[in-house]
Design an enzyme around this catalytic site. Sequence first.
Site, PDB file in Angstrom:
ATOM      1  CB  SER A  38     -36.554  22.974  50.240  1.00  0.00           C
ATOM      2  OG  SER A  38     -35.997  22.077  51.412  1.00  0.00           O
ATOM      3  CG  HIS A  79     -27.864  23.958  60.612  1.00  0.00           C
ATOM      4  ND1 HIS A  79     -28.323  22.812  61.071  1.00  0.00           N
ATOM      5  CD2 HIS A  79     -27.851  23.751  59.189  1.00  0.00           C
ATOM      6  CE1 HIS A  79     -28.824  21.805  60.008  1.00  0.00           C
ATOM      7  NE2 HIS A  79     -28.294  22.426  59.014  1.00  0.00           N
ATOM      8  CG  HIS A 131     -36.793  20.446  56.834  1.00  0.00           C
ATOM      9  ND1 HIS A 131     -37.998  19.598  57.090  1.00  0.00           N
ATOM     10  CD2 HIS A 131     -36.440  20.720  55.667  1.00  0.00           C
ATOM     11  CE1 HIS A 131     -38.367  19.311  55.663  1.00  0.00           C
ATOM     12  NE2 HIS A 131     -37.460  19.857  54.843  1.00  0.00           N
ATOM     13  CG  ASN A 190     -40.446  20.753  50.936  1.00  0.00           C
ATOM     14  OD1 ASN A 190     -41.123  19.982  50.652  1.00  0.00           O
ATOM     15  ND2 ASN A 190     -39.398  21.260  50.203  1.00  0.00           N
ATOM     16  CB  VAL A 191     -44.516  24.427  50.798  1.00  0.00           C
ATOM     17  CG1 VAL A 191     -45.176  24.323  52.293  1.00  0.00           C
ATOM     18  CG2 VAL A 191     -43.983  25.710  50.784  1.00  0.00           C
ATOM     19  NE  ARG A 192     -42.580  17.069  48.887  1.00  0.00           N
ATOM     20  CZ  ARG A 192     -42.532  17.255  50.085  1.00  0.00           C
ATOM     21  NH1 ARG A 192     -42.028  18.140  50.937  1.00  0.00           N
ATOM     22  NH2 ARG A 192     -42.902  15.881  50.653  1.00  0.00           N
ATOM     23  CG  HIS A 213     -46.119  19.657  68.103  1.00  0.00           C
ATOM     24  ND1 HIS A 213     -46.699  18.659  67.269  1.00  0.00           N
ATOM     25  CD2 HIS A 213     -44.890  19.415  68.740  1.00  0.00           C
ATOM     26  CE1 HIS A 213     -45.610  18.004  66.943  1.00  0.00           C
ATOM     27  NE2 HIS A 213     -44.391  18.368  68.012  1.00  0.00           N
ATOM     28  N   GLY A 254     -30.885  14.941  38.669  1.00  0.00           N
ATOM     29  CA  GLY A 254     -29.915  16.054  38.216  1.00  0.00           C
ATOM     30  C   GLY A 254     -30.070  17.537  38.658  1.00  0.00           C
ATOM     31  N   GLY A 255     -30.492  17.609  39.809  1.00  0.00           N
ATOM     32  CA  GLY A 255     -30.680  18.915  40.356  1.00  0.00           C
ATOM     33  C   GLY A 255     -29.286  19.599  40.623  1.00  0.00           C
TER      34      GLY A 255
END
Length: 311
Positions: free
Chosen positions: A100, A104, A114, A116-118, A153, A266-267
């Site tokens: 992630s 800025h 931003h 993110n790949v998960r 895009h 709980g990260g």
Amino acid sequence: MSISKTLPYNAIEQIKSYLLQLQNTICVLLESIDGKTRFHEDSWQRAAGGGGRTRIMTNGNVFEKAGVNFSHVSGEQLPASASAHREELAGRHFSALGVSLVIHPQNPYVPTTHANVRFFVAEKEDSEPVWWFGGGFDLTPYYGFVEDCEHWHQTALNACLPFGETIYPKFKRWCDDYFFIKHRNEARGIGGLFFDDYNEISFDHSFELMRSIGDHFILAYEPIVARRKDIPFGNREKAFQNYRRGRYAEFNLVYDRGTLFGLQSGGRTESILMSLPPTVHWEYNWHPEKGSDEEKLYTDFLPAKDWLKKE
């Protein structure tokens, strides 16, 4: 290509290898673009299982704050943010891997971004594992440029086209819906791609789609940074950037699923909240001047639209 949704025995190893490579690639490119500051790496372990590798850059020439985080965490039970809409996940232990990032920039003419790949897998004895991929990338400009939106895009479309013509419009619409600040009745930015719970056709197919989106992120962002990073700006533009960053903080703390998942599971709080801007300004009941570039952000860029350039 296999059409089985069976999870390969080495799925976690395959995904982890790709994610670590992606983190490295993006960090090297961002350091090259910035030319001043390097990433500080902070490796960490999670008592309940797993750990990660957080990389942060601050006070650079181009990037005021950039965070690129890899994490691989596990636990005995999925938190509510991940299982609320999937009742079959109750009582399963889980593993979650992802990269992630949030960037800025210093210059208000360079958009915040931003990506993110998960991957999630939830397992239970004597049951097939439940697994899926998610992620995407989105752009949050302060001052809008049509050519930047079109490029962003178009690159998102290019990432999706190998997997069918329906993927981009579906993920684009999902992104527009997801990154919407309901209490402000406005979008966070100009969108991009967002997807979750994806396990279509086979593991290989789904993994390839996730990789394509991860690999296209820097192709989407770098040309925009190059075009905008040297545009002169003053106090007015910086003040508007800080005001709009408030919207970014509001979304991340109120709505963002990844933030909620991280805190509820709980990260590591420092890594989870790395997405927050370095400086933010709220002003009571502020409105942009009529006809200003600031107003054009609201009227011409934030409303969801088709940004693909017509031939």
